[in-house]
Design a protein around this motif. Structure first.
Motif, PDB file in Angstrom:
ATOM      1  N   GLY A 128       0.826  -1.216   0.000  1.00 40.48           N
ATOM      2  CA  GLY A 128       0.000   0.000   0.000  1.00 40.48           C
ATOM      3  C   GLY A 128       0.856   1.260   0.000  1.00 40.48           C
ATOM      4  O   GLY A 128       0.619   2.188  -0.785  1.00 40.48           O
ATOM      5  N   ARG A 129       1.867   1.277   0.868  1.00 38.22           N
ATOM      6  CA  ARG A 129       2.748   2.460   0.972  1.00 38.22           C
ATOM      7  C   ARG A 129       3.540   2.674  -0.325  1.00 38.22           C
ATOM      8  O   ARG A 129       3.640   3.803  -0.820  1.00 38.22           O
ATOM      9  CB  ARG A 129       3.741   2.290   2.133  1.00 38.22           C
ATOM     10  N   LEU A 130       4.075   1.602  -0.888  1.00 31.81           N
ATOM     11  CA  LEU A 130       4.929   1.746  -2.076  1.00 31.81           C
ATOM     12  C   LEU A 130       4.133   2.153  -3.303  1.00 31.81           C
ATOM     13  O   LEU A 130       4.578   2.991  -4.100  1.00 31.81           O
ATOM     14  CB  LEU A 130       5.693   0.432  -2.339  1.00 31.81           C
ATOM     15  N   VAL A 131       2.951   1.569  -3.460  1.00 34.89           N
ATOM     16  CA  VAL A 131       2.130   1.913  -4.626  1.00 34.89           C
ATOM     17  C   VAL A 131       1.654   3.363  -4.520  1.00 34.89           C
ATOM     18  O   VAL A 131       1.596   4.087  -5.517  1.00 34.89           O
ATOM     19  CB  VAL A 131       0.956   0.916  -4.783  1.00 34.89           C
ATOM     20  N   ALA A 132       1.383   3.810  -3.318  1.00 31.93           N
ATOM     21  CA  ALA A 132       0.983   5.219  -3.107  1.00 31.93           C
ATOM     22  C   ALA A 132       2.108   6.167  -3.510  1.00 31.93           C
ATOM     23  O   ALA A 132       1.865   7.251  -4.037  1.00 31.93           O
ATOM     24  CB  ALA A 132       0.586   5.442  -1.651  1.00 31.93           C
ATOM     25  N   ARG A 133       3.346   5.731  -3.275  1.00 30.21           N
ATOM     26  CA  ARG A 133       4.501   6.559  -3.653  1.00 30.21           C
ATOM     27  C   ARG A 133       4.680   6.626  -5.163  1.00 30.21           C
ATOM     28  O   ARG A 133       5.200   7.607  -5.699  1.00 30.21           O
ATOM     29  CB  ARG A 133       5.776   5.989  -3.040  1.00 30.21           C
ATOM     30  N   GLY A 134       4.304   5.559  -5.863  1.00 31.54           N
ATOM     31  CA  GLY A 134       4.396   5.554  -7.319  1.00 31.54           C
ATOM     32  C   GLY A 134       5.710   5.021  -7.861  1.00 31.54           C
ATOM     33  O   GLY A 134       5.732   4.285  -8.832  1.00 31.54           O
ATOM     34  N   SER A 135       6.819   5.419  -7.231  1.00 28.67           N
ATOM     35  CA  SER A 135       8.102   4.860  -7.663  1.00 28.67           C
ATOM     36  C   SER A 135       8.943   4.561  -6.430  1.00 28.67           C
ATOM     37  O   SER A 135       8.823   5.223  -5.400  1.00 28.67           O
ATOM     38  CB  SER A 135       8.829   5.817  -8.604  1.00 28.67           C
ATOM     39  N   PHE A 136       9.784   3.544  -6.559  1.00 31.91           N
ATOM     40  CA  PHE A 136      10.587   3.093  -5.420  1.00 31.91           C
ATOM     41  C   PHE A 136      11.711   2.200  -5.920  1.00 31.91           C
ATOM     42  O   PHE A 136      11.714   1.799  -7.085  1.00 31.91           O
ATOM     43  CB  PHE A 136       9.716   2.346  -4.393  1.00 31.91           C
ATOM     44  N   ASP A 137      12.651   1.901  -5.040  1.00 27.61           N
ATOM     45  CA  ASP A 137      13.714   0.956  -5.386  1.00 27.61           C
ATOM     46  C   ASP A 137      13.249  -0.443  -4.990  1.00 27.61           C
ATOM     47  O   ASP A 137      13.038  -0.721  -3.810  1.00 27.61           O
ATOM     48  CB  ASP A 137      15.016   1.308  -4.656  1.00 27.61           C
ATOM     49  N   GLY A 138      13.109  -1.296  -5.986  1.00 27.80           N
ATOM     50  CA  GLY A 138      12.587  -2.642  -5.745  1.00 27.80           C
ATOM     51  C   GLY A 138      13.425  -3.450  -4.777  1.00 27.80           C
ATOM     52  O   GLY A 138      12.916  -4.348  -4.106  1.00 27.80           O
ATOM     53  N   VAL A 139      14.721  -3.116  -4.654  1.00 27.68           N
ATOM     54  CA  VAL A 139      15.579  -3.855  -3.726  1.00 27.68           C
ATOM     55  C   VAL A 139      15.461  -3.276  -2.315  1.00 27.68           C
ATOM     56  O   VAL A 139      14.949  -3.921  -1.404  1.00 27.68           O
ATOM     57  CB  VAL A 139      17.051  -3.874  -4.204  1.00 27.68           C
ATOM     58  N   ALA A 140      15.919  -2.034  -2.131  1.00 25.78           N
ATOM     59  CA  ALA A 140      15.959  -1.457  -0.777  1.00 25.78           C
ATOM     60  C   ALA A 140      14.566  -1.350  -0.165  1.00 25.78           C
ATOM     61  O   ALA A 140      14.365  -1.678   1.004  1.00 25.78           O
ATOM     62  CB  ALA A 140      16.632  -0.084  -0.820  1.00 25.78           C
ATOM     63  N   ASP A 141      13.599  -0.890  -0.956  1.00 27.99           N
ATOM     64  CA  ASP A 141      12.283  -0.563  -0.395  1.00 27.99           C
ATOM     65  C   ASP A 141      11.356  -1.769  -0.269  1.00 27.99           C
ATOM     66  O   ASP A 141      10.394  -1.720   0.495  1.00 27.99           O
ATOM     67  CB  ASP A 141      11.590   0.512  -1.252  1.00 27.99           C
ATOM     68  N   LEU A 142      11.642  -2.843  -1.025  1.00 25.67           N
ATOM     69  CA  LEU A 142      10.742  -3.993  -0.964  1.00 25.67           C
ATOM     70  C   LEU A 142      11.488  -5.305  -0.698  1.00 25.67           C
ATOM     71  O   LEU A 142      11.286  -5.944   0.326  1.00 25.67           O
ATOM     72  CB  LEU A 142       9.906  -4.099  -2.252  1.00 25.67           C
ATOM     73  N   ALA A 143      12.376  -5.676  -1.612  1.00 26.35           N
ATOM     74  CA  ALA A 143      13.022  -7.001  -1.507  1.00 26.35           C
ATOM     75  C   ALA A 143      13.851  -7.142  -0.232  1.00 26.35           C
ATOM     76  O   ALA A 143      13.947  -8.232   0.326  1.00 26.35           O
ATOM     77  CB  ALA A 143      13.891  -7.252  -2.737  1.00 26.35           C
TER      78      ALA A 143
END
Length: 400
Positions: A128-143
């Motif tokens: 929810g938080r990441l999709v709201a941001r629209g863009s993110f680093d797939g490694v640091a912010d999620l993986a």
């Protein structure tokens, strides 16, 4: 490729731990598969196997291909390991049988199911938080962010100092290769990281309800010694995080690279499990493991002596055309069961159910919210002697 198949044994001059190889291993994998059932790697004086059948046979025959001499390049019978050997990964029966039984019980499907609610809740919140941001680093912010939260929580590790977990995994997985620049860099802060890890593996440091404390319950039941229990908690921390981090990152990369596959998954969320197995086959987070021969053995006409190190290319087996149709295509409708990423046999990954649960939770949360993933910049690879994945994966999401 530097392969000479005219000799009685196929010989390769390639360095499977060079930056060039690790950046793009697949052409080299193909050359090794075609060279023969077992190939001599001249640079290290070791054998390699890259075909599915041979890799699988070696993994299932622990009597001939032992783990007790180490699952890296270094032979524990000839040189001391940099840390006490793992009593699960780097052990053979009867010790392995005893330690594995404890972990298998603690990580049973029923036990994992208890974690489902928490893992799902955390995945939903993060997505929810990441999709709201629209863009993110797939490694640091999620993986990285997700496994570093849910897995130590499940084990019962306190919040303080968790930044040591990734450097520790990096040390462990680089140490399976040669003492090259990747190993030296990973070991730069080894003492402090190792001290922190060890301090977290004692009974006193663990939360009462977690998986770690369940290992210590086996001490009270007479199945393990106190020291062994601490070593098994350490095994959780070395094997349970990086592999999932790399797997989640590789999954995001695959879906950004092959958007039509994400569309298929969105239309058929029941393909979730198949999709992750295909990610593991196609972009294996764990690329290689070693074994050591305990006797002379004939592999398809190639003769290996007793006491030889054998490098098993799990990722090459996963793309062997002898086993898979269109092996270089990413297709989530494929039945990818039988891939070698989790290993197989008595040393098959004991925590694979947790890895599957984490991935399922994350991608079930994303599939409802994301129409497409777009790479907004060049991804950066993180080179490692054993693992394959990314350091950075700049993504933009198109919300559903």
């Amino acid at each position: 490729m530097g392969i000479d198949a005219t000799a009685i044994r196929p010989v390769s001059t390639v360095d499977p731990f060079s930056h060039a190889f690790l950046t793009d291993p697949y052409p080299h994998h193909q050359a090794m598969r075609e060279a023969g059932p077992a190939v001599w790697l001249a640079q290290y004086g070791i054998w390699a196997m890259a075909r599915h059948q041979e890799v699988r046979d070696a993994l299932t025959d622990w009597q001939t291909y032992c783990s007790g001499a180490g699952v890296g390049l270094s032979d524990f019978r000839k040189e001391p390991p940099w840390r006490p050997p793992s009593i699960i990964l780097e052990a053979d029966p009867p010790l392995h049988t005893r330690t594995r039984a404890v972990l298998t019980r603690i990580l049973s499907p029923a036990a994992i199911n208890v974690l489902r609610e928490t893992f799902t809740r955390e995945a939903e919140a993060l997505a929810g938080r990441l999709v709201a941001r629209g863009s993110f680093d797939g490694v640091a912010d999620l993986a990285e962010a997700y496994p570093l939260k849910v897995f130590p929580d499940a084990v019962g590790i306190s919040e303080e100092g968790r930044e040591n977990l990734l450097p520790y995994g990096n040390m462990v997985f680089n140490s399976f290769g040669p003492r090259n620049d990747l190993f030296e860099k990973a070991m730069a802060n080894a003492a402090a990281v190792r001290d922190w890890i060890m301090s977290k593996c004692s009974r006193a440091a663990l939360a009462p309800e977690g998986l770690g404390m369940q290992i210590f319950a086996a001490v009270d039941a007479g199945e393990l010694s106190e020291v062994e229990a601490g070593m098994l908690v350490r095994s959780f921390l070395s094997a349970g995080i990086d592999t999932t981090v790399y797997g989640l990152g590789n999954a995001l990369y695959c879906f950004a690279q092959y958007p039509e596959q994400w569309t298929i998954l969105r239309e058929n969320p029941n393909l979730m499990r198949l999709a992750f197995e295909e990610v593991l086959r196609f972009e294996a987070p764990v690329q290689t493991f070693f074994r050591t021969t305990t006797r002379a053995v004939d592999v398809g006409g190639v003769k290996l002596a007793d006491g030889e190190k054998v490098l098993l290319f799990l990722a090459a087996a996963n793309r062997d055309p002898r086993r898979w149709e269109r092996p270089d295509s990413f297709d989530i409708r494929r039945r990818a069961t039988g891939h070698m990423t989790f290993g197989t046999g008595i040393h098959g990954c004991v925590g694979q159910a947790i890895a599957r649960l984490e991935t399922e939770a994350v991608f079930s949360a994303l599939v409802k919210r994301v129409k497409a993933f777009e790479l907004v910049d060049e991804p950066v690879r993180r080179l490692n002697n054993t693992l394959r994945g990314f350091d950075s994966l700049p993504l933009r999401v198109v919300p559903a």
